[in-house]
Design an enzyme around this catalytic site. Structure first.
Site, mmCIF file in Angstrom:
data_model
loop_
_atom_site.group_PDB
_atom_site.id
_atom_site.type_symbol
_atom_site.label_atom_id
_atom_site.label_comp_id
_atom_site.label_asym_id
_atom_site.label_seq_id
_atom_site.Cartn_x
_atom_site.Cartn_y
_atom_site.Cartn_z
ATOM 1 N N CYS A 114 34.768 0.330 0.856
ATOM 2 C CA CYS A 114 34.438 0.761 2.221
ATOM 3 C C CYS A 114 34.283 -0.416 3.181
ATOM 4 O O CYS A 114 34.281 -0.237 4.396
ATOM 5 C CB CYS A 114 33.154 1.590 2.226
ATOM 6 S SG CYS A 114 33.217 2.998 1.122
ATOM 7 N N HIS A 243 29.965 1.535 9.170
ATOM 8 C CA HIS A 243 30.620 2.429 8.216
ATOM 9 C C HIS A 243 29.918 3.784 8.221
ATOM 10 O O HIS A 243 28.690 3.867 8.098
ATOM 11 C CB HIS A 243 30.568 1.787 6.836
ATOM 12 C CG HIS A 243 31.039 2.690 5.746
ATOM 13 N ND1 HIS A 243 32.186 3.450 5.853
ATOM 14 C CD2 HIS A 243 30.520 2.965 4.522
ATOM 15 C CE1 HIS A 243 32.342 4.151 4.747
ATOM 16 N NE2 HIS A 243 31.347 3.882 3.922
ATOM 17 N N ASN A 273 32.853 10.509 4.786
ATOM 18 C CA ASN A 273 33.013 9.080 4.498
ATOM 19 C C ASN A 273 34.497 8.802 4.247
ATOM 20 O O ASN A 273 35.047 9.228 3.240
ATOM 21 C CB ASN A 273 32.165 8.750 3.263
ATOM 22 C CG ASN A 273 32.252 7.296 2.850
ATOM 23 O OD1 ASN A 273 33.146 6.565 3.270
ATOM 24 N ND2 ASN A 273 31.321 6.872 2.014
HETATM 25 N N1 ACO Z 1 24.361 20.317 -3.206
HETATM 26 C C1 ACO Z 1 23.171 20.702 -3.677
HETATM 27 N N2 ACO Z 1 22.415 19.937 -4.483
HETATM 28 C C2 ACO Z 1 22.885 18.713 -4.783
HETATM 29 C C3 ACO Z 1 24.125 18.252 -4.301
HETATM 30 C C4 ACO Z 1 24.871 19.113 -3.494
HETATM 31 N N3 ACO Z 1 26.063 18.756 -2.991
HETATM 32 N N4 ACO Z 1 24.343 17.011 -4.758
HETATM 33 C C5 ACO Z 1 23.275 16.689 -5.510
HETATM 34 N N5 ACO Z 1 22.410 17.716 -5.529
HETATM 35 C C6 ACO Z 1 21.135 17.786 -6.223
HETATM 36 C C7 ACO Z 1 21.111 16.868 -7.418
HETATM 37 O O1 ACO Z 1 21.632 17.514 -8.539
HETATM 38 C C8 ACO Z 1 19.638 16.604 -7.551
HETATM 39 O O2 ACO Z 1 19.043 17.707 -8.165
HETATM 40 P P1 ACO Z 1 17.820 17.507 -9.211
HETATM 41 O O3 ACO Z 1 16.743 16.867 -8.395
HETATM 42 O O4 ACO Z 1 17.536 18.888 -9.652
HETATM 43 O O5 ACO Z 1 18.370 16.609 -10.258
HETATM 44 C C9 ACO Z 1 19.184 16.576 -6.115
HETATM 45 O O6 ACO Z 1 20.145 17.326 -5.351
HETATM 46 C C10 ACO Z 1 19.142 15.205 -5.528
HETATM 47 O O7 ACO Z 1 18.454 15.337 -4.369
HETATM 48 P P2 ACO Z 1 17.934 14.072 -3.679
HETATM 49 O O8 ACO Z 1 17.548 13.086 -4.690
HETATM 50 O O9 ACO Z 1 16.881 14.439 -2.705
HETATM 51 O O10 ACO Z 1 19.225 13.598 -2.934
HETATM 52 P P3 ACO Z 1 19.299 12.384 -1.967
HETATM 53 O O11 ACO Z 1 18.380 12.590 -0.833
HETATM 54 O O12 ACO Z 1 19.227 11.097 -2.717
HETATM 55 O O13 ACO Z 1 20.755 12.543 -1.388
HETATM 56 C C11 ACO Z 1 22.893 11.534 -1.468
HETATM 57 C C12 ACO Z 1 21.845 12.340 -2.213
HETATM 58 C C13 ACO Z 1 23.341 12.306 -0.241
HETATM 59 C C14 ACO Z 1 24.083 11.266 -2.375
HETATM 60 C C15 ACO Z 1 22.236 10.196 -1.029
HETATM 61 O O14 ACO Z 1 21.633 9.557 -2.111
HETATM 62 C C16 ACO Z 1 23.231 9.263 -0.401
HETATM 63 O O15 ACO Z 1 23.788 9.526 0.639
HETATM 64 N N6 ACO Z 1 23.469 8.091 -1.009
HETATM 65 C C17 ACO Z 1 24.440 7.179 -0.514
HETATM 66 C C18 ACO Z 1 25.673 7.455 -1.217
HETATM 67 C C19 ACO Z 1 26.901 7.217 -0.404
HETATM 68 O O16 ACO Z 1 26.925 7.288 0.803
HETATM 69 N N7 ACO Z 1 27.954 6.961 -1.116
HETATM 70 C C20 ACO Z 1 29.229 6.837 -0.500
HETATM 71 C C21 ACO Z 1 29.883 5.658 -0.915
HETATM 72 S S1 ACO Z 1 28.961 4.275 -0.555
HETATM 73 C C22 ACO Z 1 29.210 3.846 0.879
HETATM 74 O O17 ACO Z 1 30.139 4.258 1.499
HETATM 75 C C23 ACO Z 1 28.251 2.943 1.439
#
Ligand code: ACO
Length: 316
Positions: A114, A243, A273
């Site tokens: 990215c 980004h 993204n």
């Molecule tokens: N729908 C519903 N539930 C979901 C989903 C979904 N699409 N995805 C995950 N969950 C669940 C998980 O299974 C987990 O459940 P559990 O607690 O029962 O195990 C729970 O939701 C996780 O919830 P949170 O921990 O509150 O999620 P969080 O607030 O950390 O959000 C996310 C997750 C959106 C992935 C966040 O961590 C994030 O944005 N991280 C950055 C990742 C990113 O942007 N990556 C892209 C590439 S990197 C870059 O470009 C910089």
């Protein structure tokens, strides 16, 4: 002379995938996606589309050249970021070179996920500052939908396909890229990765929370450090174009930098993204919305798998 961004271009698939569509594919909800990421929809190439990353990149490059008033044969170098290249080799950059007829350029891909565009802008400005090139194309060419596990709700909701490009050209000394700062940490390689596609079933894999934390802390730090090298602070920024991974990441960085909301460009809600295409796509839309004016100080920043991150300061 400075290296100015003389033209921007984009190329987006027509096909829109909404959160409601995703609700029918995996166990998720519009509400969960919106509150956790800010994303409402993304553009995705249909599965049977013959288009490749180079097609999106070439179309964006041609628009950027046209808007810059630069002919393809005047381009000295083509630098392309992209997570899913057309082939292992030759580079997507060489394939784009042929598609747009940039017969006098040298071309290569940048593997910085990215952060590819921000890395490319740094390299392009050095090529121009050194006198080696008059015009350089920096392109994000992304077909992420082909590297996503569409049964994994943790990742498939996040990404979109796009091509976006910038032409950097020799320009007046008081404009253009003022300073760049790039950083990497191979020790964090495991938190965000995609195995070798040639080996079969590789898909994007990430530790979302870890990526989130690193993105917020390191992007804010590199922006502050880049500004400091010029005797500036975040208060001097007129627009921040980072980004577009997640609106919560953008808000958190904006808050750390003390930037008011109107100075932080956000369009992740419409495209998800799009990896290395996201900064030039956001810049393109900022320009279309009249948010980029001559003389403004614009901060570009990105972070991606590697981990790799960085910042470019541009006097518009
Ligand atoms: N729908 C519903 N539930 C979901 C989903 C979904 N699409 N995805 C995950 N969950 C669940 C998980 O299974 C987990 O459940 P559990 O607690 O029962 O195990 C729970 O939701 C996780 O919830 P949170 O921990 O509150 O999620 P969080 O607030 O950390 O959000 C996310 C997750 C959106 C992935 C966040 O961590 C994030 O944005 N991280 C950055 C990742 C990113 O942007 N990556 C892209 C590439 S990197 C870059 O470009 C910089």
């Amino acid at each position: 002379m400075g290296a100015i961004i003389s033209g921007l271009g984009i190329s987006l698939p027509d096909n829109v995938l909404t959160n409601a569509d995703l609700e029918r594919m995996v166990d998720t909800s519009d509400e969960w996606i919106l509150t956790r990421t800010g994303i409402r929809e993304r553009r995705i190439l249909p599965k049977d589309s013959p288009l490749l990353a180079s097609d999106l990149g070439a179309a964006a490059a041609l628009q950027a050249l046209q808007r810059a008033g630069v002919r393809a044969d005047q381009v000295g170098a083509i630098l392309v970021g992209g997570i899913v290249p057309d082939m292992q080799f030759p580079s997507t950059a060489c394939i784009i070179q042929e598609k747009i007829g940039a017969k006098n350029a040298f071309a290569f891909d940048i593997t910085a996920a990215c952060a590819g565009f921000v890395y490319g802008v740094n390299m392009a400005s050095l090529l121009i500052d050194s006198g080696q090139c008059d015009h350089v194309l920096v392109i994000g060419a992304e077909t992420l939908s082909r590297a996503v596990d569409w049964t994994d709700r943790n990742t498939c909701i996040l990404f979109g396909d796009a091509g976006a490009a910038a032409v950097l050209s020799r320009g007046p000394k008081d404009r253009g890229v003022i300073r760049s700062l790039l950083r990497s940490d191979g020790g964090a390689a495991d938190i965000l990765k995609l195995g070798n596609l040639a080996h079969g079933t590789a898909c994007i894999n990430m530790d979302g929370k870890h990526v989130f934390k690193l993105a917020v802390s390191e992007v804010s730090r590199v922006v502050v450090d880049t500004l400091a090298l010029e005797g500036l602070t975040a208060a001097n920024l007129d627009l921040f174009v980072a980004h577009q991974a997640n609106v919560r990441i953008l808000n958190a960085i904006g808050e750390k930098l003390g930037l008011p909301e109107e100075k932080v460009m956000v369009n992740v809600q419409r495209y998800g993204n799009t990896s290395s295409a996201s900064v030039p796509l956001a810049l393109f839309e900022a320009e279309a919305e009249g948010r980029l004016k001559p003389g403004m100080l614009v901060g570009l920043a990105a972070v991606g798998g590697g981990m790799a991150w960085g910042c470019n300061l541009v006097r518009w």
